[in-house]
Design a protein around this motif. Structure first.
Motif, PDB file in Angstrom:
ATOM      1  N   PRO A 105       0.784  -1.235   0.000  1.00 45.81           N
ATOM      2  CA  PRO A 105       0.000   0.000   0.000  1.00 45.81           C
ATOM      3  C   PRO A 105       0.818   1.288   0.000  1.00 45.81           C
ATOM      4  O   PRO A 105       0.294   2.328  -0.410  1.00 45.81           O
ATOM      5  CB  PRO A 105      -0.845  -0.112   1.272  1.00 45.81           C
ATOM      6  N   ASP A 106       2.051   1.245   0.454  1.00 48.41           N
ATOM      7  CA  ASP A 106       2.871   2.464   0.502  1.00 48.41           C
ATOM      8  C   ASP A 106       3.139   2.950  -0.925  1.00 48.41           C
ATOM      9  O   ASP A 106       3.703   2.225  -1.748  1.00 48.41           O
ATOM     10  CB  ASP A 106       4.184   2.162   1.212  1.00 48.41           C
ATOM     11  N   ALA A 107       2.751   4.187  -1.224  1.00 45.26           N
ATOM     12  CA  ALA A 107       2.900   4.720  -2.583  1.00 45.26           C
ATOM     13  C   ALA A 107       4.350   4.814  -3.019  1.00 45.26           C
ATOM     14  O   ALA A 107       4.645   4.832  -4.212  1.00 45.26           O
ATOM     15  CB  ALA A 107       2.243   6.100  -2.671  1.00 45.26           C
ATOM     16  N   ALA A 108       5.277   4.863  -2.062  1.00 43.38           N
ATOM     17  CA  ALA A 108       6.703   4.984  -2.400  1.00 43.38           C
ATOM     18  C   ALA A 108       7.391   3.634  -2.518  1.00 43.38           C
ATOM     19  O   ALA A 108       8.552   3.568  -2.941  1.00 43.38           O
ATOM     20  CB  ALA A 108       7.414   5.833  -1.345  1.00 43.38           C
ATOM     21  N   GLU A 109       6.703   2.560  -2.154  1.00 41.86           N
ATOM     22  CA  GLU A 109       7.377   1.274  -1.963  1.00 41.86           C
ATOM     23  C   GLU A 109       8.000   0.730  -3.253  1.00 41.86           C
ATOM     24  O   GLU A 109       9.150   0.295  -3.260  1.00 41.86           O
ATOM     25  CB  GLU A 109       6.367   0.270  -1.390  1.00 41.86           C
ATOM     26  N   TYR A 110       7.259   0.724  -4.336  1.00 43.57           N
ATOM     27  CA  TYR A 110       7.764   0.156  -5.587  1.00 43.57           C
ATOM     28  C   TYR A 110       8.967   0.943  -6.092  1.00 43.57           C
ATOM     29  O   TYR A 110      10.017   0.374  -6.397  1.00 43.57           O
ATOM     30  CB  TYR A 110       6.646   0.168  -6.631  1.00 43.57           C
ATOM     31  N   GLU A 111       8.825   2.258  -6.164  1.00 47.71           N
ATOM     32  CA  GLU A 111       9.925   3.116  -6.608  1.00 47.71           C
ATOM     33  C   GLU A 111      11.160   2.915  -5.730  1.00 47.71           C
ATOM     34  O   GLU A 111      12.276   2.781  -6.207  1.00 47.71           O
ATOM     35  CB  GLU A 111       9.465   4.576  -6.575  1.00 47.71           C
ATOM     36  N   GLN A 112      10.954   2.868  -4.426  1.00 51.92           N
ATOM     37  CA  GLN A 112      12.072   2.732  -3.495  1.00 51.92           C
ATOM     38  C   GLN A 112      12.740   1.384  -3.639  1.00 51.92           C
ATOM     39  O   GLN A 112      13.983   1.291  -3.665  1.00 51.92           O
ATOM     40  CB  GLN A 112      11.560   2.918  -2.063  1.00 51.92           C
ATOM     41  N   ALA A 154      -4.493  -5.639  -8.043  1.00 55.94           N
ATOM     42  CA  ALA A 154      -5.250  -4.911  -7.014  1.00 55.94           C
ATOM     43  C   ALA A 154      -4.622  -3.551  -6.717  1.00 55.94           C
ATOM     44  O   ALA A 154      -4.079  -3.336  -5.633  1.00 55.94           O
ATOM     45  CB  ALA A 154      -5.326  -5.746  -5.738  1.00 55.94           C
ATOM     46  N   PRO A 155      -4.671  -2.604  -7.659  1.00 52.11           N
ATOM     47  CA  PRO A 155      -4.163  -1.258  -7.367  1.00 52.11           C
ATOM     48  C   PRO A 155      -5.108  -0.528  -6.408  1.00 52.11           C
ATOM     49  O   PRO A 155      -6.308  -0.796  -6.394  1.00 52.11           O
ATOM     50  CB  PRO A 155      -4.136  -0.589  -8.740  1.00 52.11           C
ATOM     51  N   ASN A 156      -4.557   0.390  -5.648  1.00 48.83           N
ATOM     52  CA  ASN A 156      -5.366   1.080  -4.624  1.00 48.83           C
ATOM     53  C   ASN A 156      -6.232   2.203  -5.180  1.00 48.83           C
ATOM     54  O   ASN A 156      -7.348   2.419  -4.706  1.00 48.83           O
ATOM     55  CB  ASN A 156      -4.455   1.664  -3.541  1.00 48.83           C
ATOM     56  N   PHE A 157      -5.700   2.965  -6.113  1.00 48.86           N
ATOM     57  CA  PHE A 157      -6.375   4.183  -6.563  1.00 48.86           C
ATOM     58  C   PHE A 157      -6.770   5.038  -5.352  1.00 48.86           C
ATOM     59  O   PHE A 157      -7.909   5.499  -5.235  1.00 48.86           O
ATOM     60  CB  PHE A 157      -7.602   3.872  -7.416  1.00 48.86           C
ATOM     61  N   ASP A 158      -5.813   5.208  -4.461  1.00 48.89           N
ATOM     62  CA  ASP A 158      -6.049   5.965  -3.233  1.00 48.89           C
ATOM     63  C   ASP A 158      -6.558   7.365  -3.562  1.00 48.89           C
ATOM     64  O   ASP A 158      -5.990   8.076  -4.384  1.00 48.89           O
ATOM     65  CB  ASP A 158      -4.736   6.046  -2.444  1.00 48.89           C
ATOM     66  N   GLU A 159      -7.643   7.768  -2.898  1.00 46.15           N
ATOM     67  CA  GLU A 159      -8.281   9.056  -3.184  1.00 46.15           C
ATOM     68  C   GLU A 159      -7.311  10.222  -3.044  1.00 46.15           C
ATOM     69  O   GLU A 159      -7.315  11.167  -3.857  1.00 46.15           O
ATOM     70  CB  GLU A 159      -9.468   9.260  -2.246  1.00 46.15           C
ATOM     71  N   ALA A 160      -6.444  10.156  -2.023  1.00 47.53           N
ATOM     72  CA  ALA A 160      -5.498  11.260  -1.817  1.00 47.53           C
ATOM     73  C   ALA A 160      -4.550  11.404  -2.995  1.00 47.53           C
ATOM     74  O   ALA A 160      -4.237  12.526  -3.422  1.00 47.53           O
ATOM     75  CB  ALA A 160      -4.711  11.022  -0.524  1.00 47.53           C
ATOM     76  N   TYR A 161      -4.099  10.276  -3.532  1.00 48.80           N
ATOM     77  CA  TYR A 161      -3.160  10.345  -4.651  1.00 48.80           C
ATOM     78  C   TYR A 161      -3.865  10.631  -5.974  1.00 48.80           C
ATOM     79  O   TYR A 161      -3.260  11.172  -6.898  1.00 48.80           O
ATOM     80  CB  TYR A 161      -2.338   9.058  -4.725  1.00 48.80           C
TER      81      TYR A 161
END
Length: 958
Positions: A105-112, A154-161
């Protein structure tokens, strides 16, 4: 010519026999449900094509020696599938998939994760495709692939992002407002049939992606994803060092959960242009000084006919640059300087063939004469039956290219394959792009019948045109005339002479045997000729056994960059030479022989590369022509004027690129601004350029290299060939570059006024010195900051679309560059964010992360070369920078490995926080607010450099 054709047929026949044998032994007997694609005899990878239970077609590629693993997934959906009124939705969805999944779920996880393990990642959205890809150090493929697979499960499509990432799309849109490429596309889309899906806005903006009373953009994202992101609409490629069986298990475990929605792709029967729109003439006013004529034709979609490739035959002839060609005629009449032809846009149901011509000012004024020449050449092609021998020449060159195909960068390779998997039969996935085995004259004739004036859309782009309309998204001024206002008789004439089909190509390689590697072949390039005026290095390629080679020569002189006048003269001289030789060298280029002649800070270089069979013949002819060079006054005037216009066109380049050019001028000698170079060019005449030519060759010394499939006897032949241009005597040593030395705790500011609303901030932090330790510290810091800088300042803070931290060495002086182009924030805000990031990084990076980053940098530094050309580039750059032990990667890796976590923390604090050597460059844009500081502020790079201490970089022994 008959010998060449016979040889070509023999090559093709033996190729397919060899291919079958190699394919059979490339891997253990695959399961019955899999396919082994036909591969090049020179390809040592193992391949298996499988279809997972969910219908996801997957190509597995095993290379036990690869240092980098890679994967790509291509979805056959793009901007052409955007719902009505939702311009940019496919592109926006591409952005969103990187920002967290249910499992991660962490938006930075894949890039990191990818960055910490030596990799990179990206994606693109085109009209028909969205392509996602990454690479990573090979040991970490399973973990990277697991994170990647979740995008499609299962992407999140998090509302904040969703809210934040709209700003990134808007920034990308704003960045392109002055790009003539995107502006031209906006006009093209505005002028076509509005019923065709390609007419939709592709990039997206805050307006097109705004929430609406009846639907939020997140809801539309979910609907789009659930409609199109289906396993049967995807193609996956995985390349790793694991055996095929292990890769197949990996694919099944990680991607079998991708849903299969049984998507049926619909044929697009709507024409790009309706009959009542054609012929059409658009006149477009560019942002810069672009002068161009495009002639576009809607043609059938021939992608399924890849064995025949009729448009390859047509485009090859229309785009030919040799004697008797369309371009040759246009250049002779002073109307054009360049021409290309090809199908850049395709859809399920058709394609667009574009003939693009770089016009002179005279060509703009007489564009109808250019059109007459274009249609006269197309009439010529229709008047004669398609020539099978020309087709077989093209086929022979393609067959050679496949037979001796060399590996490329893994990420680029998998991305290309995943896209092409949609269009080739399973067995042809690898050879499909190279196949030209079915000569079909009727198909070629049918294609040519679509290329007539009544079916043409003509686009004239030039500052001189008058306009009466404005395009909807980029505000481009243009005009449009339809068939009722055009006189097609003005596009036709019988008064066109000198056009004819090309002669047989003398440069097609016939001898592709491999030279025996000599017992005394050196382990590294060896200096075989050492004379006062020339040096020649030599090594046979013993690892990359292909009938190719790299033949490089640098003619070094002090007369190329000490003054703007020299820089301008050397640039114009090399362009004049290249232009005069183009008719002769173009067939060589088609045959796989590259030629380049260009100026640089220490001299003028010539490169000949590709199949070695005809290289020395080409080099001898080139040097003999250069030795007897004379300048046609009319051609001189046109090329000089073209260079002036190009220099005036910098306003159309993205602001971040313009600012970095200013920084280069501030930091390194030998660079000059556009007004200086324009003034120098305008002061030149034919006699002055001829005087410069003589002075250059009087002073020049040659450093050369032969690396590849050459016998040692070629060294002497090359040495003697160089005497065609080298004078008697010793010549003069080249000038070494000077790099600005920024003192400890010194803070400099450069303010540039770039015509763009966006703010641009580039912060350069120079290393402490030139040692390997200094270089390693800066490179390691760049590796550590890359991911976090992007994630925090782009994804989280949404400062802009261009947000990057990277090493930016000036010759052997290391430096770290932080770069942001922002449409929404002031320079003061951006710089404050940069400072906060640097302070926070020291505390944020754990020892475990540091060790991962350090190992990733070591792996990248020691990465083996992929092919002969890459190895040749390394050897040549080592020679140019006096690294005659050819051990710079080992030196750098050892320096990186010696840095402990504590060493890095201390050095980071000193170099980047407490006592930085700082140059801050910025363009304030529309916001106009600059940082408050006590730094010395300069309005030009020249003023900043004046009187300051520099590093001397010694690059040449000559």
């Amino acid at each position: 010519m008959q010998i060449q054709i016979a040889a070509a047929r023999a090559v093709q026949a033996s190729l397919f026999v060899l291919v079958g044998l190699l394919a059979a032994c490339a891997s253990p007997e695959p399961p019955s449900s899999s396919v082994t694609p036909i591969q090049s005899p020179n390809d040592r990878f193992a391949y298996r094509l499988v279809t997972l239970d969910n219908g996801l077609k997957t190509l597995l590629v095993s290379n036990p020696e690869t240092p980098k693993a890679a994967a790509s997934l291509d979805v056959q959906v793009g901007s052409g599938d955007n719902p009505e009124g939702r311009g940019g939705l496919a592109h926006f969805l591409e952005h969103m998939l990187f920002l967290g999944t249910a499992k991660y779920p962490d938006a930075a996880e894949y890039e990191q994760f990818v960055t910490e393990h030596g990799g990179t990642r990206n994606a693109y959205t085109s009209f028909e495709h969205t392509n996602y890809f990454f690479d990573v150090d090979a040991d970490h493929l399973p973990d990277a692939l697991d994170r990647f697979a979740q995008f499609f499960i299962a992407p999140n499509f998090d509302e904040a992002y969703v809210d934040r990432e709209r700003n990134a799309v808007e920034a990308e849109y704003q960045m392109g407002l002055k790009s003539d490429g995107r502006r031209g596309l906006d006009v093209l889309q505005a002028s076509m049939n509005p019923e065709h899906p390609f007419s939709q806005f592709a990039v997206g903006s805050l307006e097109s992606l705004a929430d609406r009373p009846d639907a939020s953009v997140r809801d539309d994202l979910l609907d789009f994803y659930e409609k199109h992101y289906s396993a049967d609409n995807m193609r996956l490629v995985i390349l790793g060092r694991e055996p095929l069986d292990a890769l197949e298990v990996m694919a099944e475990e990680m991607f079998s959960a991708v849903p299969n929605l049984n998507v049926e792709l619909e044929q697009i029967d709507v024409p790009l242009f309706v009959d009542s729109q054609l012929p059409m003439l658009l006149k477009v006013k560019p942002q810069g000084t672009l002068r161009q004529l495009e002639v576009n034709f809607q043609i059938p979609d021939y992608r399924a006919d890849y064995y025949a490739k009729p448009m390859s035959y047509v485009s090859n002839l229309v785009g030919h640059e040799g004697e008797g060609s369309l371009l040759s005629l246009l250049k002779r009449e002073g109307l054009a300087d360049g021409l290309s032809s090809g199908t850049g846009l395709s859809w399920r149901g058709g394609a667009l063939l574009s003939i693009t011509i770089a016009l002179t000012e005279k060509g703009v004024a007489d564009y109808e004469r250019v059109l007459q020449a274009v249609f006269a050449y197309l009439d010529l092609l229709r008047s004669e039956d398609p020539k099978e021998w020309i087709y077989e020449e093209q086929s022979a060159v393609s067959a050679l290219a496949f037979r001796f195909r060399e590996p490329s960068a893994p990420m680029r390779y998998v991305s290309s394959l995943s896209n092409s998997m949609h269009y080739y039969q399973d067995a042809d996935l690898l050879q499909g792009p190279y196949l030209m085995s079915d000569f079909d004259a009727s198909m070629i004739n049918d294609a040519l019948e679509t290329l007539t004036p009544p079916r043409a859309q003509v686009v004239l782009t030039a500052p001189e045109v008058t306009t009466d309309r404005e395009s909807p998204y980029y505000g481009v001024n243009y005009s449009q005339l339809g068939p009722e206002a055009l006189m097609l008789s003005r596009w036709r004439t019988e008064d066109v002479a000198g056009l004819h089909l090309p002669a047989a190509n003398p440069f097609i390689a016939e001898d592709v045997e491999l030279v025996t590697v000599a017992d005394d072949n050196p382990a590294l390039p060896e200096l075989r000729v050492e004379q006062p005026r020339k040096r020649v290095w030599f090594k046979q390629a013993d690892e990359f056994r292909v009938p190719k080679g790299a033949m490089y020569v640098s003619f070094r002189s002090p007369l190329v960059s000490a003054f703007a006048e020299q820089k301008a003269a050397s640039a114009l001289y090399t362009r004049m030479v290249t232009d005069s030789l183009r008719e002769y060298t173009y067939p060589a280029l088609l045959a796989g022989l590259g030629f380049n002649f260009y100026n640089h800070a220490q001299g003028i270089s010539m490169r000949v590369s590709g199949y070695n069979d005809k290289q020395l013949m080409l080099l001898k002819e080139l040097l003999a022509s250069i030795a007897q060079q004379s300048f046609d006054p009319a051609r001189f005037e046109r090329l000089r004027r073209d260079m002036v216009l190009e220099l005036q066109n910098t306003v159309a380049r993205r602001p971040s690129s313009q600012l970095m050019d200013d920084m280069r001028r501030a930091l390194s000698s030998g660079s000059y601004d556009e007004p200086e170079l324009i003034a120098a060019l305008e002061a030149l005449d034919v006699k002055a350029l001829d005087d410069y030519r003589k002075a250059f060759w009087d002073s020049a010394r040659a450093e050369a290299m032969l690396y590849g499939n050459y016998p040692s006897s070629d060294v002497q032949v090359m040495s003697e060939t160089l005497d065609a241009v080298l004078r008697d005597g010793d010549g003069e040593p080249a000038l070494g570059p000077q790099v600005l030395r920024i003192a400890e705790r010194e803070s400099l500011e450069l303010h540039s006024q770039i015509e763009h609303n966006d703010t641009v901030v580039a912060w350069y932090l120079q290393g402490a010195g030139q040692s390997w330790s200094d270089r390693a510290l800066v490179a390691l810091t760049a590796q550590i900051t890359e991911s976090g800088f992007f994630q925090q300042l782009r994804t989280e803070q949404q400062l802009g679309y261009i947000v990057s931290s990277f090493p930016w060495a000036q010759y052997d002086v290391p430096g770290l560059l932080l770069l942001i182009q922002s449409p929404s924030h002031s320079a003061a805000h951006v710089f404050d964010a940069m400072q906060e990031f640097l302070v926070g990084t020291l505390n944020d990076i754990t020892q475990e992360q540091f060790q991962r980053h350090r190992q990733a940098l070591i792996n990248a530094t020691l990465k083996p070369h992929e092919n002969l050309q890459e190895r040749a580039e390394f050897y040549w750059q080592s020679i140019a920078t006096r690294q005659w032990m050819f051990d710079s990667p080992e030196q750098m890796a050892a320096a990186v490995e010696s840095i402990s976590y504590e060493d890095w923390q201390q050095a980071y604090r000193e170099l980047f926080l407490d006592a930085p050597r700082s140059l801050l460059a910025l363009s304030p844009g529309a916001k106009g607010v600059t940082p408050e500081s006590d730094s010395e502020v300069f309005a030009s790079p020249e003023a900043l450099r004046h009187g300051r201490e520099t590093y001397a970089v010694d690059l040449s022994p000559l």
